[in-house]
Design a protein around this motif. Sequence first.
Motif, PDB file in Angstrom:
ATOM      1  N   ASP A  67       0.805  -1.223  -0.231  1.00  0.00           N
ATOM      2  CA  ASP A  67       0.035  -0.048   0.038  1.00  0.00           C
ATOM      3  C   ASP A  67       0.763   1.110   0.104  1.00  0.00           C
ATOM      4  O   ASP A  67       1.814   1.382   0.947  1.00  0.00           O
ATOM      5  N   PHE A  68       0.925   2.072  -1.233  1.00  0.00           N
ATOM      6  CA  PHE A  68       1.662   3.252  -1.397  1.00  0.00           C
ATOM      7  C   PHE A  68       0.774   4.394  -1.498  1.00  0.00           C
ATOM      8  O   PHE A  68      -0.321   4.449  -2.366  1.00  0.00           O
ATOM      9  N   THR A  69       1.256   5.558  -0.807  1.00  0.00           N
ATOM     10  CA  THR A  69       0.580   6.897  -0.988  1.00  0.00           C
ATOM     11  C   THR A  69       1.559   7.930  -1.730  1.00  0.00           C
ATOM     12  O   THR A  69       2.768   7.958  -1.138  1.00  0.00           O
ATOM     13  N   TYR A  70       1.431   8.212  -2.694  1.00  0.00           N
ATOM     14  CA  TYR A  70       2.279   9.187  -3.491  1.00  0.00           C
ATOM     15  C   TYR A  70       1.581  10.528  -3.355  1.00  0.00           C
ATOM     16  O   TYR A  70       0.504  10.882  -3.844  1.00  0.00           O
ATOM     17  N   SER A  71       2.346  11.451  -3.070  1.00  0.00           N
ATOM     18  CA  SER A  71       2.055  12.863  -2.801  1.00  0.00           C
ATOM     19  C   SER A  71       2.198  13.587  -4.105  1.00  0.00           C
ATOM     20  O   SER A  71       1.413  14.688  -4.265  1.00  0.00           O
ATOM     21  N   GLY A  72       2.665  13.078  -5.327  1.00  0.00           N
ATOM     22  CA  GLY A  72       2.571  14.016  -6.575  1.00  0.00           C
ATOM     23  C   GLY A  72       4.138  14.469  -6.816  1.00  0.00           C
ATOM     24  O   GLY A  72       4.404  14.824  -7.710  1.00  0.00           O
ATOM     25  N   SER A  73       5.078  14.416  -5.696  1.00  0.00           N
ATOM     26  CA  SER A  73       6.315  14.806  -5.974  1.00  0.00           C
ATOM     27  C   SER A  73       7.404  13.518  -5.972  1.00  0.00           C
ATOM     28  O   SER A  73       6.954  12.659  -5.051  1.00  0.00           O
ATOM     29  N   ASN A  74       8.214  13.476  -6.770  1.00  0.00           N
ATOM     30  CA  ASN A  74       9.420  12.337  -6.781  1.00  0.00           C
ATOM     31  C   ASN A  74      10.350  12.798  -5.826  1.00  0.00           C
ATOM     32  O   ASN A  74      11.374  12.010  -5.781  1.00  0.00           O
ATOM     33  N   ASP A  75      10.339  13.686  -5.038  1.00  0.00           N
ATOM     34  CA  ASP A  75      11.528  14.011  -4.512  1.00  0.00           C
ATOM     35  C   ASP A  75      11.130  13.767  -2.821  1.00  0.00           C
ATOM     36  O   ASP A  75      11.998  14.094  -1.771  1.00  0.00           O
ATOM     37  N   LYS A  76       9.809  13.457  -2.444  1.00  0.00           N
ATOM     38  CA  LYS A  76       9.470  12.890  -1.224  1.00  0.00           C
ATOM     39  C   LYS A  76       9.145  11.583  -1.169  1.00  0.00           C
ATOM     40  O   LYS A  76       8.651  10.483  -2.033  1.00  0.00           O
ATOM     41  N   PRO A  77       9.610  10.855  -0.110  1.00  0.00           N
ATOM     42  CA  PRO A  77       9.104   9.282   0.074  1.00  0.00           C
ATOM     43  C   PRO A  77       7.765   9.338   0.150  1.00  0.00           C
ATOM     44  O   PRO A  77       7.023  10.014   0.577  1.00  0.00           O
ATOM     45  N   LEU A  78       7.419   8.041  -0.155  1.00  0.00           N
ATOM     46  CA  LEU A  78       6.073   7.785  -0.214  1.00  0.00           C
ATOM     47  C   LEU A  78       5.636   7.168   1.007  1.00  0.00           C
ATOM     48  O   LEU A  78       6.430   6.300   1.621  1.00  0.00           O
ATOM     49  N   LYS A  79       4.652   7.163   1.691  1.00  0.00           N
ATOM     50  CA  LYS A  79       3.943   6.378   2.735  1.00  0.00           C
ATOM     51  C   LYS A  79       3.754   5.175   2.341  1.00  0.00           C
ATOM     52  O   LYS A  79       3.175   5.107   1.104  1.00  0.00           O
ATOM     53  N   ILE A 191      -1.665  -4.842  -4.904  1.00  0.00           N
ATOM     54  CA  ILE A 191      -0.886  -3.590  -4.818  1.00  0.00           C
ATOM     55  C   ILE A 191      -2.028  -2.326  -4.526  1.00  0.00           C
ATOM     56  O   ILE A 191      -2.834  -2.374  -5.662  1.00  0.00           O
ATOM     57  N   HIS A 192      -1.896  -1.598  -3.806  1.00  0.00           N
ATOM     58  CA  HIS A 192      -3.038  -0.479  -3.755  1.00  0.00           C
ATOM     59  C   HIS A 192      -2.044   0.807  -3.809  1.00  0.00           C
ATOM     60  O   HIS A 192      -0.678   0.802  -3.173  1.00  0.00           O
ATOM     61  N   HIS A 211     -10.962   3.838  -5.855  1.00  0.00           N
ATOM     62  CA  HIS A 211     -11.995   4.586  -5.176  1.00  0.00           C
ATOM     63  C   HIS A 211     -11.519   6.122  -5.076  1.00  0.00           C
ATOM     64  O   HIS A 211     -10.027   6.211  -4.742  1.00  0.00           O
ATOM     65  N   ARG A 212     -12.212   7.070  -5.324  1.00  0.00           N
ATOM     66  CA  ARG A 212     -11.844   8.402  -5.285  1.00  0.00           C
ATOM     67  C   ARG A 212     -12.462   9.092  -4.159  1.00  0.00           C
ATOM     68  O   ARG A 212     -13.468   8.995  -3.750  1.00  0.00           O
ATOM     69  N   ALA A 213     -11.600   9.814  -3.667  1.00  0.00           N
ATOM     70  CA  ALA A 213     -12.143  10.753  -2.413  1.00  0.00           C
ATOM     71  C   ALA A 213     -10.980  12.033  -2.238  1.00  0.00           C
ATOM     72  O   ALA A 213      -9.722  11.533  -2.200  1.00  0.00           O
ATOM     73  N   ARG A 214     -11.522  13.228  -2.103  1.00  0.00           N
ATOM     74  CA  ARG A 214     -10.839  14.237  -1.639  1.00  0.00           C
ATOM     75  C   ARG A 214      -9.784  14.582  -2.552  1.00  0.00           C
ATOM     76  O   ARG A 214      -8.746  14.706  -2.002  1.00  0.00           O
ATOM     77  N   GLY A 215     -10.005  14.384  -3.982  1.00  0.00           N
ATOM     78  CA  GLY A 215      -8.733  14.797  -4.948  1.00  0.00           C
ATOM     79  C   GLY A 215      -8.057  13.701  -4.803  1.00  0.00           C
ATOM     80  O   GLY A 215      -7.047  13.838  -5.798  1.00  0.00           O
ATOM     81  N   ALA A 216      -7.982  12.630  -4.546  1.00  0.00           N
ATOM     82  CA  ALA A 216      -7.060  11.252  -4.666  1.00  0.00           C
ATOM     83  C   ALA A 216      -7.798  10.068  -4.982  1.00  0.00           C
ATOM     84  O   ALA A 216      -9.171  10.118  -4.859  1.00  0.00           O
ATOM     85  N   THR A 217      -7.310   9.131  -5.892  1.00  0.00           N
ATOM     86  CA  THR A 217      -7.796   8.212  -6.179  1.00  0.00           C
ATOM     87  C   THR A 217      -6.836   6.979  -5.419  1.00  0.00           C
ATOM     88  O   THR A 217      -5.770   6.900  -5.736  1.00  0.00           O
ATOM     89  N   THR A 218      -7.546   5.906  -5.077  1.00  0.00           N
ATOM     90  CA  THR A 218      -6.828   4.552  -4.489  1.00  0.00           C
ATOM     91  C   THR A 218      -7.055   3.660  -5.752  1.00  0.00           C
ATOM     92  O   THR A 218      -8.351   3.048  -6.138  1.00  0.00           O
ATOM     93  N   TRP A 219      -5.883   3.205  -6.193  1.00  0.00           N
ATOM     94  CA  TRP A 219      -6.007   1.918  -7.339  1.00  0.00           C
ATOM     95  C   TRP A 219      -5.781   0.949  -6.573  1.00  0.00           C
ATOM     96  O   TRP A 219      -4.820   0.663  -6.018  1.00  0.00           O
ATOM     97  N   THR A 220      -6.377  -0.394  -6.966  1.00  0.00           N
ATOM     98  CA  THR A 220      -5.971  -1.528  -6.340  1.00  0.00           C
ATOM     99  C   THR A 220      -5.855  -2.696  -7.600  1.00  0.00           C
ATOM    100  O   THR A 220      -6.776  -2.643  -8.269  1.00  0.00           O
ATOM    101  N   TYR A 221      -4.766  -3.398  -7.488  1.00  0.00           N
ATOM    102  CA  TYR A 221      -4.417  -4.338  -8.412  1.00  0.00           C
ATOM    103  C   TYR A 221      -3.962  -5.759  -7.667  1.00  0.00           C
ATOM    104  O   TYR A 221      -3.360  -5.709  -6.786  1.00  0.00           O
ATOM    105  N   ARG A 222      -4.348  -6.984  -8.429  1.00  0.00           N
ATOM    106  CA  ARG A 222      -3.866  -8.190  -7.884  1.00  0.00           C
ATOM    107  C   ARG A 222      -3.556  -8.935  -8.860  1.00  0.00           C
ATOM    108  O   ARG A 222      -4.136  -8.977 -10.061  1.00  0.00           O
TER     109      ARG A 222
END
Length: 500
Positions: A67-79, A191-192, A211-222
Amino acid sequence: MPLNPTPTPTPARPRSRRVTAALLASAVSVCLIAASAPDPAVPLGVGDRLFPTLGNPGYDVESYDLDFTYSGSNDKPLKAVTTIDALTTAPLDRVNLDFAHGTVRSVEVNGVPADFAKAGDDLVVTPAESLPAGSPLRITVRHTSDPVSAKGQDGGWVRTKDGLAMADQADAAHLVFPCNDHPSDKAMFTIHVTAPDVYTVVANGLREDTHRARGATTWTYRTEHPMATELTQVSIGRSAVLRRQGPHGLPVRDVIPSADRAALEPWLRKTPGQIAWMESKVGRYPFETYGLLMAQAQTGFELETQTLSLFEKELFTEPAYPKWYVESIMVHELSHQWFGDSVTPSTWSDVWLNEGHATWYEALYAEEKANKPMEKRMKAAYRLSDSWRASGGPPAEPKGPKPGHKISIFRPNVYDGAALALYALRQEIGRPAFERLERTWVGVNRDGVASTADFVDLADAVAARDLTGFFKAWLYDKKTPPMPGHPDWKSDAPKARKRA
C-alpha cells in the motif's frame, strides 16, 4: 532485461539478466544459530552464489499486500504499509526481511507489536513470542519508500518525467518494500496506490478497484499467479492506458505518455500478433494480462516485469533503431513472461535460463519475420564466445557483479552466449526434440521455480539419452566446445594482457 546500446544505424545486439534442499537447510541452520543469541541482529541470506545475503531462510511467503501513498512529488518518500503473509519452515526467534532504503515506523507480527533493528540490508524483526515451525506468520511494516536514489543504489523506483515506475531486477525490490527478495520465493501480490486524481496508476495483474476521495484516487491491482519480488511493477504517471484484445480474448493494456498516443500506437498494435507467434512456439500465454509500459526515463535497459514489461520510450522513437530490431526486442521481453516470469530461476546463477531463452526467441523472430538468419548470428556469437566466458564466466556459472553495480551480472555470456548453448542443443538433439523440450519446460514448471539441473534432467528425458557431458561443456567450461554440425566454426581466444 537487455541493456540498451548507443543508437547506431545498424545496432548490434544490446549488452544488457527451488533453492536446493541442501542449500536451504544450510541457510536455515545459520538462521537458527543466529536466532539463539539475542544480540546482535545480523543479515542473513539463502546462500545465493552471486548475492549471498539476498533472501531470508526460515519462512515461505504466500502473499504480499503493498500500500503506497504518492504525494505527486518524486522528491518525497511515499508513505507505505507492507503486509506479508507467510508460513514458517523452521522455529524462529527472529525474522529477517530484506529492506534497505526507507524509514520503518512500526512492525507487527500476527497483530502484536514487535521489536526491529537494522542489520546491513536486512530489517531484523523480533516477535513478542518465538514462532514454531509450520505456523502462520503475518508481518505488517509501516514505513516509507523513497524514490530518491541512495548512494550506490542500483534499481528500485525509477523517476520518470511524469511520475514513477519500478525496476527491481536483480537485487532491488527491497529498496522499495520489505520482502524476501530472492526469486526462489514467489508469492501472490495485491498492490494499492493512492495518488492525486491527475495521475493514472497501473500495476502487475488486473485492476480490481478504484476509489476516489478528496482529490485522490486509490487504485488496487491483484495478480492471479505467483510472482518473484524482482518482477514487481507500479506505474504512476500522467498516462494513457490503451486496451486491445490478444489471443483467446487475453486483455492487453499498454501504458504510455498521453501525448504520445498517435506515435506509439503503430508499435503497440503489434503485441497481439507477437503473443500469437510465441504461443505457436511454446504454448499458451501464462498470465492474466500483458502490455507494455513506455517510460519517459533513461534506464539503459528494458525489463520483463510480470504482465507489464518496462521499456524506455526512446526505443520506439529513436530513428536509428531499425524496425525489425525494435520488434525483436519487444519479443525478447514478451518471451520472458514464459522464461523467467512464469518459470523463475532457482538462483541467480540460473539467469541464463531467462536471458538465453529470451535472446533465442528474439533471434528466431528476427529470422522468421525479418530474414535475419539465426545461423549467421550464432556463428558471430561463437566467434566471441571464448572472450565472453573469460570476462563474464560460462553461461551457467557467471561471475559476480561488479562492486556497486548489481546488474552487471547481465553480460553477453548470459545473453547470446546462452542462446548459443541452446543452438548447440538443437543441433545435438534435433529440431523436433528441442521444440518438444521447450514446450514441456514451460508447461511442467509453470508458476514455479526451476534450476539448470532441472533443465538438464528434462532434456535427458526428452532426448532419451544422457546429455551430462554436453551440458557440462556448454554451460560450465571455460572454453567453448565444438559446435555440433559446424566443426569449422572458430572462437577467438581472448588476448593475454601485456605486463608493464
